[in-house]
Design an enzyme around this catalytic site. Structure first.
Site, PDB file in Angstrom:
ATOM      1  N   ARG A 108     -11.507 -18.356  29.019  1.00 43.02           N
ATOM      2  CA  ARG A 108     -10.744 -19.499  28.497  1.00 43.02           C
ATOM      3  C   ARG A 108     -11.343 -20.100  27.237  1.00 43.02           C
ATOM      4  O   ARG A 108     -11.116 -21.260  26.921  1.00 43.02           O
ATOM      5  CB  ARG A 108     -10.590 -20.596  29.542  1.00 43.02           C
TER       6      ARG A 108
ATOM      7  N   LYS B 155      -5.012 -19.494  13.567  1.00 40.14           N
ATOM      8  CA  LYS B 155      -4.068 -18.592  14.231  1.00 40.14           C
ATOM      9  C   LYS B 155      -4.772 -17.289  14.568  1.00 40.14           C
ATOM     10  O   LYS B 155      -5.399 -16.670  13.707  1.00 40.14           O
ATOM     11  CB  LYS B 155      -2.891 -18.269  13.301  1.00 40.14           C
TER      12      LYS B 155
ATOM     13  N   GLU C 118      -2.080 -14.476  -2.039  1.00 43.46           N
ATOM     14  CA  GLU C 118      -1.962 -15.674  -1.194  1.00 43.46           C
ATOM     15  C   GLU C 118      -2.728 -16.849  -1.817  1.00 43.46           C
ATOM     16  O   GLU C 118      -2.316 -18.004  -1.691  1.00 43.46           O
ATOM     17  CB  GLU C 118      -2.488 -15.401   0.225  1.00 43.46           C
TER      18      GLU C 118
ATOM     19  N   GLU D  80       2.475 -26.048  12.537  1.00 43.14           N
ATOM     20  CA  GLU D  80       3.593 -25.548  11.748  1.00 43.14           C
ATOM     21  C   GLU D  80       4.922 -26.248  12.056  1.00 43.14           C
ATOM     22  O   GLU D  80       5.908 -25.642  12.435  1.00 43.14           O
ATOM     23  CB  GLU D  80       3.757 -24.033  11.959  1.00 43.14           C
TER      24      GLU D  80
ATOM     25  N   ASN E 147       5.007 -20.436   3.601  1.00 41.99           N
ATOM     26  CA  ASN E 147       5.895 -19.268   3.700  1.00 41.99           C
ATOM     27  C   ASN E 147       6.572 -18.926   2.376  1.00 41.99           C
ATOM     28  O   ASN E 147       7.437 -18.050   2.338  1.00 41.99           O
ATOM     29  CB  ASN E 147       6.975 -19.500   4.761  1.00 41.99           C
TER      30      ASN E 147
ATOM     31  N   HIS F 180       7.650 -15.457   1.544  1.00 40.05           N
ATOM     32  CA  HIS F 180       7.516 -14.663   2.763  1.00 40.05           C
ATOM     33  C   HIS F 180       8.831 -14.247   3.403  1.00 40.05           C
ATOM     34  O   HIS F 180       8.860 -13.287   4.169  1.00 40.05           O
ATOM     35  CB  HIS F 180       6.641 -15.390   3.788  1.00 40.05           C
TER      36      HIS F 180
ATOM     37  N   HIS G  91       8.724 -10.472   4.353  1.00 36.19           N
ATOM     38  CA  HIS G  91       8.865  -9.934   5.706  1.00 36.19           C
ATOM     39  C   HIS G  91      10.002  -8.912   5.761  1.00 36.19           C
ATOM     40  O   HIS G  91       9.904  -7.886   6.443  1.00 36.19           O
ATOM     41  CB  HIS G  91       9.105 -11.067   6.711  1.00 36.19           C
TER      42      HIS G  91
HETATM   43  N1  LIG Z   1      -4.319 -15.523  11.275  1.00 35.93           N
HETATM   44  C1  LIG Z   1      -3.663 -15.776  10.166  1.00 35.93           C
HETATM   45  O1  LIG Z   1      -3.373 -16.937   9.841  1.00 35.93           O
HETATM   46  C2  LIG Z   1      -3.289 -14.645   9.276  1.00 35.93           C
HETATM   47  C3  LIG Z   1      -2.826 -14.895   7.983  1.00 35.93           C
HETATM   48  C4  LIG Z   1      -2.542 -13.809   7.168  1.00 35.93           C
HETATM   49  C5  LIG Z   1      -2.716 -12.516   7.638  1.00 35.93           C
HETATM   50  N2  LIG Z   1      -3.157 -12.301   8.902  1.00 35.93           N
HETATM   51  C6  LIG Z   1      -3.371 -10.945   9.411  1.00 35.93           C
HETATM   52  O2  LIG Z   1      -4.402 -10.351   8.644  1.00 35.93           O
HETATM   53  C7  LIG Z   1      -4.244  -8.945   8.686  1.00 35.93           C
HETATM   54  C8  LIG Z   1      -4.467  -8.383   7.297  1.00 35.93           C
HETATM   55  O3  LIG Z   1      -5.767  -8.710   6.879  1.00 35.93           O
HETATM   56  P1  LIG Z   1      -6.474  -7.918   5.675  1.00 35.93           P
HETATM   57  O4  LIG Z   1      -5.559  -7.831   4.544  1.00 35.93           O
HETATM   58  O5  LIG Z   1      -7.807  -8.529   5.504  1.00 35.93           O
HETATM   59  O6  LIG Z   1      -6.554  -6.414   6.234  1.00 35.93           O
HETATM   60  P2  LIG Z   1      -7.672  -5.601   7.033  1.00 35.93           P
HETATM   61  O7  LIG Z   1      -8.423  -6.467   7.944  1.00 35.93           O
HETATM   62  O8  LIG Z   1      -6.985  -4.431   7.627  1.00 35.93           O
HETATM   63  O9  LIG Z   1      -8.641  -5.098   5.870  1.00 35.93           O
HETATM   64  C9  LIG Z   1      -8.123  -4.250   4.877  1.00 35.93           C
HETATM   65  C10 LIG Z   1      -8.949  -2.964   4.726  1.00 35.93           C
HETATM   66  O10 LIG Z   1     -10.151  -3.274   4.027  1.00 35.93           O
HETATM   67  C11 LIG Z   1     -11.276  -2.775   4.732  1.00 35.93           C
HETATM   68  N3  LIG Z   1     -12.380  -3.697   4.405  1.00 35.93           N
HETATM   69  C12 LIG Z   1     -12.485  -4.973   4.800  1.00 35.93           C
HETATM   70  N4  LIG Z   1     -13.522  -5.551   4.201  1.00 35.93           N
HETATM   71  C13 LIG Z   1     -14.101  -4.613   3.435  1.00 35.93           C
HETATM   72  C14 LIG Z   1     -15.214  -4.621   2.552  1.00 35.93           C
HETATM   73  N5  LIG Z   1     -15.891  -5.731   2.291  1.00 35.93           N
HETATM   74  N6  LIG Z   1     -15.550  -3.458   1.955  1.00 35.93           N
HETATM   75  C15 LIG Z   1     -14.820  -2.351   2.153  1.00 35.93           C
HETATM   76  N7  LIG Z   1     -13.750  -2.292   2.934  1.00 35.93           N
HETATM   77  C16 LIG Z   1     -13.398  -3.418   3.579  1.00 35.93           C
HETATM   78  C17 LIG Z   1     -10.850  -2.752   6.158  1.00 35.93           C
HETATM   79  O11 LIG Z   1     -11.611  -1.823   6.873  1.00 35.93           O
HETATM   80  C18 LIG Z   1      -9.379  -2.333   6.025  1.00 35.93           C
HETATM   81  O12 LIG Z   1      -9.266  -0.952   5.885  1.00 35.93           O
HETATM   82  C19 LIG Z   1      -2.871  -8.673   9.276  1.00 35.93           C
HETATM   83  O13 LIG Z   1      -3.016  -8.213  10.596  1.00 35.93           O
HETATM   84  C20 LIG Z   1      -2.207 -10.026   9.273  1.00 35.93           C
HETATM   85  O14 LIG Z   1      -1.292 -10.188  10.330  1.00 35.93           O
HETATM   86  C21 LIG Z   1      -3.456 -13.343   9.717  1.00 35.93           C
HETATM   87 ZN   LIG Z   2       1.127 -14.051   3.985  1.00 38.32          ZN
END
Ligand SMILES: NC(=O)c1ccc[n+]([C@@H]2O[C@H](COP(=O)([O-])OP(=O)(O)OC[C@H]3O[C@@H](n4cnc5c(N)ncnc54)[C@H](O)[C@@H]3O)[C@@H](O)[C@H]2O)c1
Ligand SMILES: [Zn+2]
Length: 373
Positions: free
Chosen positions: A125, A147, A189, A241, A249, A252, A256
């Site tokens: 939890r 989130k 972003e 939100e 958004n 977005h 999307h």
């Molecule tokens: N929680 C939220 O509010 C929120 C907001 C936006 C996006 N997201 C989520 O985030 C995810 C996307 O995140 P992302 O764009 O960081 O993608 P990711 O975590 O997949 O990273 C992108 C790629 O970069 C590589 N990588 C990461 N750091 C590295 C580094 N320093 N050196 C070399 N390679 C590295 C990873 O292995 C991966 O292949 C999605 O799942 C999305 O839904 C969440």
């Molecule tokens: Zn986004």
């Protein structure tokens, strides 16, 4: 070694936490994590490309701060945000004997942050949680706001929880190994935060974008910090939100749709958002809510990121049905985010058909209705 701090303050006891952004700070993470969480053990969750490069340094600094460390490496890619993977993580946590004095440390991009965050939110939890974001996107977007969650067959991010970290520790030097395309992806972003809420930040991006992409810390750290501060402020005002958070958004609705129509292949989220922002800025002008020239500036900066600015040529009906199933819709109307100008956004209620009209062109009547809302 130096860093800047943004405090994310949320209503309630013990709910505020710092986001620290600096250059060359990874080796100091352990001490900061120990102090922020009082944990005696740390479980570092990461993916292979990141774990290989950075987990040893992070763990060394955690141990130097007196914590026992464990590492869990999950496969790279968005598919790892799954209930199956989560189950494996629970098994690993039980085997380790993780308890409430254990902090979950997400070392990676948004994928790791969302998955490890949901693990921390749900295991026993709720365990303390720290984000060590290693992508631009994670630094400015996913690690701020609380989130967490996973994807299910029916859609992305449909299962999850709000779980705020105790600390976000970002070292921009780790971005040196992040592929250029991924750097640009996250920058979208950050630019968006300026476009919707702070003209000055947007203008700093216009001035310093290439230096930021080249990871010059003097350009990058202030840009990322300011961008995080904007998101933090939005989250503080609207954690769940209901209001101002909707402005995030911007771009977005169409992003999307594009992601969905492309089957989430071949296009990164930020790339889709870039196109979506150009589209939304043009719609803002066409609706008569933004002055002429607004869309041109959005388009120019997206182009400077090396990204496509035009939507892929799917048929209009495909866009309409994709827009209709977007989970952020309310009833028949979408709260479509428009720009009033650079640095100021608003929402107007539009039907999908008004979001994506049959032929481009001004529709001033609609715009006035939107303004009255
Ligand atoms: N929680 C939220 O509010 C929120 C907001 C936006 C996006 N997201 C989520 O985030 C995810 C996307 O995140 P992302 O764009 O960081 O993608 P990711 O975590 O997949 O990273 C992108 C790629 O970069 C590589 N990588 C990461 N750091 C590295 C580094 N320093 N050196 C070399 N390679 C590295 C990873 O292995 C991966 O292949 C999605 O799942 C999305 O839904 C969440
Ligand atoms: Zn986004």
């Amino acid at each position: 070694m130096s860093w800047r701090t943004v405090r994310v303050s949320l209503p309630g006891k013990d709910r505020s936490y710092p986001v620290r952004i600096g250059a060359g700070t990874l080796d100091a993470a352990g001490e900061a994590i120990a102090e922020a969480t009082k944990a005696t053990r740390a479980v570092v969750v990461s993916v292979p490309p990141v774990a290989r490069r950075y987990a040893p340094r992070l763990e060394r600094s955690l141990r130097a701060a007196g914590l026992r460390t464990h590492r869990i490496v999950v496969p790279d890619g968005d598919a790892t945000k799954s209930l199956r993977q989560l189950q494996k993580l629970y098994d690993a946590m039980l085997e380790i004997g993780a308890d409430r004095s254990t902090v979950v440390v997400a070392l990676g991009g948004g994928v790791v942050g969302d998955l490890a965050g949901f693990l921390a939110a749900s295991y026993l939890r709720g365990l303390p949680f720290v984000q060590v974001p290693t992508t631009v996107l994670a630094m400015v977007d996913s690690s701020v706001g609380g989130k967490t969650g996973v994807n299910v067959a029916q859609g992305k991010n449909l299962v999850g929880a709000f779980h705020q970290p105790s600390l976000v520790w970002a070292d921009v030097e780790v971005l040196a190994t992040l592929p250029a395309r991924q750097r640009a992806n996250g920058m979208v972003e950050a630019i968006k935060h300026g476009a919707i809420l702070e003209r000055r930040l947007f203008e700093r991006f216009e001035r310093d974008l290439e230096r930021a992409l080249a990871l010059d810390p003097e350009a990058l750290v202030p840009l990322l910090t300011r961008s995080v501060a904007i998101k933090a402020d939005v989250v503080r005002r609207d954690e769940r939100e209901k209001g101002v958070r909707t402005l995030l958004n911007f771009g977005h609705t169409l992003a999307h749709a594009v992601e969905k129509l492309s089957g989430y292949r071949g296009i990164l989220h930020g790339e889709a958002v870039g196109m979506g922002m150009v589209f939304a800025a043009r719609r803002s002008e066409a609706l008569g809510v933004a002055p002429p020239g607004t869309a041109e500036r959005i388009e120019a900066i997206v182009a400077r990121l090396g990204m496509e600015t035009e939507l892929p040529g799917f048929p209009r009906r495909a866009y309409l049905s994709a827009i209709r199933v977007d989970k952020k819709r309310t009833e028949a109307h979408i709260r479509f985010v428009v720009l009033r100008r650079i640095g100021a956004a608003d929402t107007v209620p539009l039907t999908p058909s008004e979001v994506y009209p049959p032929r481009p062109g001004p529709s001033r009547r609609r715009a006035r209705r939107g303004q009255r809302k």
